[in-house]
Design an enzyme around this catalytic site. Structure first.
Site, PDB file in Angstrom:
ATOM      1  N   ARG A  61       0.855  -1.191   0.000  1.00  0.00           N
ATOM      2  CA  ARG A  61       0.000   0.000   0.000  1.00  0.00           C
ATOM      3  C   ARG A  61       0.890   1.239   0.000  1.00  0.00           C
ATOM      4  NH1 ARG A  61      -4.421   2.179   4.540  1.00  0.00           N
ATOM      5  NH2 ARG A  61      -5.170   3.915   3.279  1.00  0.00           N
ATOM      6  N   HIS A  62       0.479   2.257  -0.738  1.00  0.00           N
ATOM      7  CA  HIS A  62       1.227   3.503  -0.757  1.00  0.00           C
ATOM      8  C   HIS A  62       1.410   4.053   0.654  1.00  0.00           C
ATOM      9  CE1 HIS A  62      -2.332   5.889   0.189  1.00  0.00           C
ATOM     10  NE2 HIS A  62      -2.990   5.168  -0.699  1.00  0.00           N
TER      11      HIS A  62
ATOM     12  N   THR B 249     -10.354   8.051  -0.596  1.00  0.00           N
ATOM     13  CA  THR B 249      -9.481   8.613  -1.626  1.00  0.00           C
ATOM     14  C   THR B 249      -9.339   7.619  -2.766  1.00  0.00           C
ATOM     15  OG1 THR B 249      -8.186   9.445   0.255  1.00  0.00           O
ATOM     16  CG2 THR B 249      -7.340   9.894  -1.968  1.00  0.00           C
TER      17      THR B 249
ATOM     18  N   ARG C  26       0.450   9.006  -5.373  1.00  0.00           N
ATOM     19  CA  ARG C  26       0.843   8.442  -4.087  1.00  0.00           C
ATOM     20  C   ARG C  26       1.414   7.033  -4.238  1.00  0.00           C
ATOM     21  NH1 ARG C  26      -4.621   8.978  -4.697  1.00  0.00           N
ATOM     22  NH2 ARG C  26      -6.027   7.208  -4.240  1.00  0.00           N
TER      23      ARG C  26
ATOM     24  N   GLU D 283      -7.261   2.417  -7.024  1.00  0.00           N
ATOM     25  CA  GLU D 283      -8.143   2.220  -5.872  1.00  0.00           C
ATOM     26  C   GLU D 283      -9.591   2.017  -6.329  1.00  0.00           C
ATOM     27  OE1 GLU D 283      -8.879   1.047  -3.229  1.00  0.00           O
ATOM     28  OE2 GLU D 283      -8.217   2.387  -1.616  1.00  0.00           O
ATOM     29  N   TRP D 284     -10.396   1.428  -5.466  1.00  0.00           N
ATOM     30  CA  TRP D 284     -11.841   1.324  -5.686  1.00  0.00           C
ATOM     31  C   TRP D 284     -12.347   2.722  -6.052  1.00  0.00           C
ATOM     32  CZ3 TRP D 284     -14.703  -2.808  -2.489  1.00  0.00           C
ATOM     33  CH2 TRP D 284     -16.032  -2.921  -2.883  1.00  0.00           C
TER      34      TRP D 284
ATOM     35  N   TYR E 236     -14.748   5.412  -5.745  1.00  0.00           N
ATOM     36  CA  TYR E 236     -15.778   5.713  -4.759  1.00  0.00           C
ATOM     37  C   TYR E 236     -16.926   6.541  -5.326  1.00  0.00           C
ATOM     38  CZ  TYR E 236     -12.162   4.119  -1.529  1.00  0.00           C
ATOM     39  OH  TYR E 236     -11.198   3.379  -0.889  1.00  0.00           O
TER      40      TYR E 236
ATOM     41  N   ARG F 266      -7.011  -5.021   0.019  1.00  0.00           N
ATOM     42  CA  ARG F 266      -7.838  -5.900   0.846  1.00  0.00           C
ATOM     43  C   ARG F 266      -8.689  -6.826  -0.021  1.00  0.00           C
ATOM     44  NH1 ARG F 266     -10.581  -1.608   4.783  1.00  0.00           N
ATOM     45  NH2 ARG F 266     -11.231  -3.415   6.024  1.00  0.00           N
TER      46      ARG F 266
ATOM     47  N   HIS G 281       2.616 -25.577   0.088  1.00  0.00           N
ATOM     48  CA  HIS G 281       3.060 -26.893  -0.397  1.00  0.00           C
ATOM     49  C   HIS G 281       3.603 -26.855  -1.821  1.00  0.00           C
ATOM     50  CE1 HIS G 281      -0.370 -27.768   2.511  1.00  0.00           C
ATOM     51  NE2 HIS G 281       0.725 -28.121   3.158  1.00  0.00           N
TER      52      HIS G 281
END
Length: 219
Positions: A12-13, A25, A69, A95-96, A98, A170, A201
């Site tokens: 993550r930034h 953001t 960023r 990013e998502w 928004y 996430r 494995h």
């Protein structure tokens, strides 16, 4: 010849003013704070370099969000390194989106839409849950192509680097380990934190989470 198990370094930034105060953001191009830049500079020599966890000679690809960023974080991570991987700046790891909720605090969003939960409801005017799932799954498919080529065919290199954002990372973690997108809410991803994803494995059919928030400044 036995090859090492492939990995992803998902970063993550660093800290921004909006990550610090909790604003959503997405599209807004917010720079790192001075403290955010210093956080990345301090951890870079520990993380990046020959013989370090992120060895540029082991990177098959580096996917970087186009937000300043994120690519500033990438630049700071590698500024001391004589070898710098060619970054692929791509909207696929942004990013998502928004939408109508860009720049708002969660309390402001709940005033507009009581009971709102991004993991269930998505963002009006931005990306839905299905949109986000499809985008992240597409990135995962590409990463697994690199991993398969290296591990099964000996082509390319072992690792993939992604420098992206809180909600994106996430979602990525939850989808990588074959969980529903909504379970991404269970993973806290701190600014500047490093997650490591790989396989159990030595099997590409068993994706796993190896580490979360390495080198993050935990509050």
């Amino acid at each position: 010849m036995s090859r090492p198990t492939p990995r992803i370094f998902l970063i993550r930034h660093g800290e921004t003013e909006w990550s610090l105060n909790g604003r959503h953001t997405g599209r807004t191009d917010i720079p790192l704070t001075a403290r955010g830049e210093q956080q990345i500079k301090e951890k870079a020599p520990l993380l990046v370099g020959q013989g370090r966890a992120i060895d540029p000679t082991n990177l098959a690809a580096a996917f970087i969000s186009p937000r300043i960023r994120a690519h500033k974080t990438f630049d700071l991570l590698f500024e001391h390194s004589p070898k710098i991987p060619d970054p692929l700046i791509t909207d696929q790891v942004r990013e998502w989106d928004y939408g109508d909720y860009e720049g708002l605090f969660k309390e402001e969003i709940l005033a507009k839409q009581p009971g709102w939960d991004i993991w269930r409801d998505g963002c009006p005017g931005g990306e839905s849950v299905d949109d986000m799932r499809s985008r992240v799954d597409g990135v995962i498919a590409k990463v697994r192509e690199y991993h398969q080529q290296f591990f099964e065919e000996g082509k390319g290199a072992r690792d993939v680097l992604i420098v992206a954002h809180g909600h994106f990372n996430r979602v990525f973690i939850s989808r990588w380990i074959n969980l529903d997108l909504a379970l991404g809410t269970l993973f806290n991803v701190e600014p500047g934190g490093v997650s490591v994803l790989s396989y159990n494995h030595r099997s590409l059919d068993e994706p796993a989470l190896n580490a979360l928030n390495l080198y993050a400044d935990l509050k």
